[in-house]
Design an enzyme around this catalytic site. Structure first.
Site, short mmCIF file in Angstrom:
data_model
loop_
_atom_site.label_atom_id
_atom_site.label_comp_id
_atom_site.label_asym_id
_atom_site.label_seq_id
_atom_site.Cartn_x
_atom_site.Cartn_y
_atom_site.Cartn_z
N ASP A 232 0.82 -1.21 0.00
CA ASP A 232 0.00 0.00 0.00
C ASP A 232 0.86 1.27 0.00
O ASP A 232 2.05 1.23 0.34
CB ASP A 232 -0.90 -0.03 1.25
N CYS B 47 -1.47 -1.06 -4.16
CA CYS B 47 -2.61 -0.30 -3.69
C CYS B 47 -2.10 1.08 -3.33
O CYS B 47 -0.95 1.23 -2.90
CB CYS B 47 -3.18 -1.00 -2.45
N ASP C 239 -10.80 2.09 -3.17
CA ASP C 239 -11.32 1.83 -1.82
C ASP C 239 -12.84 1.81 -1.82
O ASP C 239 -13.47 1.35 -0.88
CB ASP C 239 -10.84 2.92 -0.85
#
Ligand code: GLA
Length: 755
Positions: free
Chosen positions: A477, A525, A547
């Site tokens: 992420d 991500c 998201d």
């Protein structure tokens, strides 16, 4: 695939169904002649640039009225009679910025070279591509520019990049170094770009080209959720199925510029590359700068074909590793189920519920490390939180494995929380400018990955975990953008190199991880799709699309993302209702039907589902398992667009030999008294006959698609499937799902008998 005709000095690059032509002008400048439908080899294509223009402006540089302003060029320079935006810009030791590049030499070879330090398309078999390298030289500046072109045999694709080298002794500063410029002889095109933000990624915008400059860009240090690094030029009449369209996609995860300039002669110039914003690069003697690669596609058959080309190209020539050719596991992620509030028992219960329903991989998201009970601490402290997980990660992974699931883990390695041991020890390791405020975003700062010691420390922490825990998957992420961009290590005149050096550092880390842990499946991500770009796909073959997991929102997000990126790359999860991002409730059927058209998974507490819902989830999982090879590798068609006034959306995936397809229709807003319409399919074989089966049960008085009926490909593509007047889905317990956001999914299978 690439020829050079010595007499007329023309390069002819032939892709599958397209041609690209370059000429060395008598003055030595590199002229762009043509890009479009494939042309035969034989003719003298110098005629494609008008003889008047040649005569008037291109005879000799010293002649009166020598002018490049309306001459299409390959890599236009700054400071001459071309007043359009240049592809590159330098500052020389004497303070001047003028460049004048002339042809020096060229090389044609099969295969494709790697780009130093940067991800790019690759070929395993040299015969799959041919590359042309053209060296241009500016004698006064002692600057060499090598332009690279690769043509792929099976695709209508040309990959372009440039290497700029200082051949002299004096320092050269690059102020701009785009990957390519492409000139079009007219500007009768529409421009398609993406626009959005967090949770609204890749909303498509289509507008006609206007005189002047029109551009999208990122200045955030990441490719961004606001605009993806792609653009399309489409003839006004071009649709999904027909018309000429040109695609451009930059293999880069940082600041980019993607623009089109229309000059006073109504010619269009596409420019793409690293953004000039916050960029400059010092080239000392013999040093080179490699630009990122620009992947360019021509389709004479509309946007569907353009997307299919990118999808297949990226699956074959961009993604790597074990999972390149493999179907991807159905995963269950605990983020929306628990957020930071979990312990081992809770995690195992959720994982167990997943395993019972057919899930294959369990992913433990944020909150397992340091003392991270919310998002204000611990990034940088990559060791397990023994309060939450007293038995440790290895033990948890083993227990998850014993449930029959693979184990995956979330990391955000590029970041540091000021409240962390790492930051306490190394407060200068983050991107910052001394004496200035360090703006916090999500309570965190970005590590300065241009510094080798920073990268080494992070890699050491990651490696310790990866070597001691059985991890099959990593969600990598990245949750904030760059501000106060400065590095404690770089010289003052190199500070503007930081955004790019950061990316080079990141790519180096990702490459090392790929090589050291080839068994691990990586998913990138960035607060969802904030860095969903081809460069990331080179290291991590799937990405969290957004998201926002609401099925309604996902229709737009997934449609937009599919313009360039394959379904197998697009993480798509069924989540709880009311949806956590938009508050909307959609039926479990629609949530599943939407997530099918991506890399399928769940992101909710499966324990909380009713028995009926669990049965449905089981059915969804078994449907996806059965169809995922088709969905993840087939040709994708956007049949109806959520960006049109109607909002209704329809998608279709067809396998390569056109024997099977999965189609879906999403009715966004329910209407009354709307007699059945047709949904036209695409991509089938008109000669073949097909069975049409609805996947979910529908409440209708008459059976719409009798099991025994067969439909010709012609009928399905020219007339279509009849849609019911009202979509009322039946749940396994007999209850009804009706109203807005209802969907239908069909399996379409070729039959042998022509009944
Ligand atoms: C980001 C990601 C989410 C989740 C959280 C965890 O927002 O996009 O999917 O992983 O971080 O903090």
């Amino acid at each position: 695939m690439i020829t050079f005709t010595v007499e007329n000095k023309v390069f002819h690059l032939q892709a599958k169904n397209s041609s690209y032509l370059i000429e060395i002008a008598p003055t030595g400048h590199l002229i762009h002649l043509y890009w479009g439908k494939k042309l035969p080899q034989t003719a003298d294509y110098r005629r494609l640039l008008s003889a008047e223009l040649r005569k008037k402006h291109l005879q000799s540089e010293t002649a009166n009225n020598f002018k490049l302003d309306n001459i299409p060029q390959e890599y236009p320079a700054y400071g001459n009679s071309d007043f359009r935006q240049p592809a590159f810009e330098v500052r020389l030791a004497d303070g001047s910025s003028l460049s004048n590049l002339k042809y020096q030499s060229h090389k044609i070879a099969s295969g494709k070279d790697k780009l130093t330090g940067l991800p790019a398309l690759y070929v395993e078999d040299k015969k799959a591509a041919t590359s042309l390298k053209i060296k241009l030289y500016d004698q006064k500046a002692e600057l060499e520019v090598e332009l690279s072109y690769t043509v792929f045999k099976e695709f209508d694709v040309i990959a372009r990049s440039a290497v700029l080298t200082n051949k002299g002794q004096q320092k050269i500063v690059l102020e701009r170094a785009f990957s390519a410029a492409v000139d079009f002889i007219d500007a009768n095109y529409e421009l398609i770009t993406s626009a959005g933000d967090w949770s609204r990624e890749n909303h498509l915008v289509r507008r006609s080209l206007q005189p002047g400059l029109q551009a999208v860009e990122s200045t955030r240090g990441a490719s961004s959720a606001q605009h993806n690094p792609f653009l399309v030029l489409a003839r006004p009449e071009a649709t999904e199925e027909q018309g000429e369209v040109y695609g451009f996609n930059l293999v880069y995860s940082g600041n980019f510029f993607a623009g089109v300039q229309v000059n006073s002669f109504e010619q269009a110039r596409v420019l793409m590359g690293i953004n000039q914003f916050d960029f400059s690069w010092q080239l000392k003697a013999s040093e080179s700068f490699q630009t990122p690669e620009l992947v360019m596609t021509y389709s004479g058959k509309g946007l569907s074909k353009l997307s299919q080309t990118y999808h297949k190209l990226y699956r074959k020539h961009l993604m790597r590793g074990k999972y390149k050719e493999q179907v991807r596991p159905i995963l269950l992620n605990n983020w929306e189920a628990t957020y930071f509030d979990f312990d081992e028992a809770r995690i195992l219960e959720i994982a167990k519920a997943g395993s019972e329903l057919g899930v294959e991989l369990f992913v433990l998201d944020d909150g397992w490390f340091g003392s991270r009970n919310d998002d204000t601490t611990s990034l940088g402290d990559w060791f397990v939180d023994r309060e939450k997980l007293p038995a440790g990660l290895a033990s948890l992974a083993e227990k998850v494995n014993n449930l029959g699931l693979k184990f995956g883990l979330w990391f955000e390695p590029e970041m540091v929380s000021p409240e962390s041991q790492l930051y306490q020890k190394h407060p200068d390791w983050c991107i910052h400018i001394p004496g200035r405020n360090r703006t916090l975003a999500r309570s965190q700062l970005i590590l300065d990955l241009s510094r080798p010691e920073v990268r080494a420390k992070i890699m050491e922490m990651l490696t310790t975990i990866l070597e001691s825990v059985k991890i099959s998957y990593i969600k990598w992420d990245m949750n904030r953008n760059m501000t106060e961009i400065g590095s404690a290590k770089l010289d003052s005149d190199q500070q503007r190199e930081l955004p790019h050096r950061y990316l080079l550092g990141l790519y180096e880390m990702l490459e090392e991880l790929q090589q050291s842990f080839p068994e691990i499946l990586f998913e990138s991500c960035a607060s969802g799709g904030g860095r969903f770009d081809p460069a990331m796909l080179y290291y991590m073959p799937q990405s969290w699309t957004s998201d926002n997991t609401d099925a309604g929102s996902r229709l737009k997000i997934q449609t937009g993302t599919s313009l360039f990126y394959p379904l197998v790359a697009m993480g798509a999860h069924v989540s709880a209702v009311p949806n956590h991002q938009v508050g909307r409730s959609t039926s479990l059927i629609t949530r599943g039907d939407t997530a099918y058209f991506g890399n399928f998974g769940y992101e909710l507490d499966l324990r909380k589902l009713t028995q009926t819902e669990k049965e449905l989830v089981k059915k969804q999982i078994s449907f996806y398992k059965q169809e995922r090879t088709l969905i993840q590798t087939g040709d994708f068609y956007r049949l109806l667009s959520p960006f049109a006034d109607q909002l209704d959306t329809a998608w279709l995936v067809v396998n390569e030999n056109k024997t099977a397809a999965v189609a879906a229709f999403y009715k966004v807003l329910a209407e009354a008294n709307q007699p059945g319409r047709y949904l036209k399919l695409a991509g089938l074989d008109p000669q073949k006959y097909y069975k049409v089966n609805l996947i979910n049960q529908l409440k209708t008085e008459v059976k719409l698609y009798p099991e025994t009926a067969v439909y010709s490909g012609v009928e399905l593509m020219s007339v279509g499937i009849v849609l019911p007047e009202k979509i009322v889905n039946l749940l396994p317990d007999g209850s009804e799902s009706r109203g807005d956001f209802q969907s239908l999914v069909w399996k379409i299978t070729a039959v042998t008998a022509n009944t």
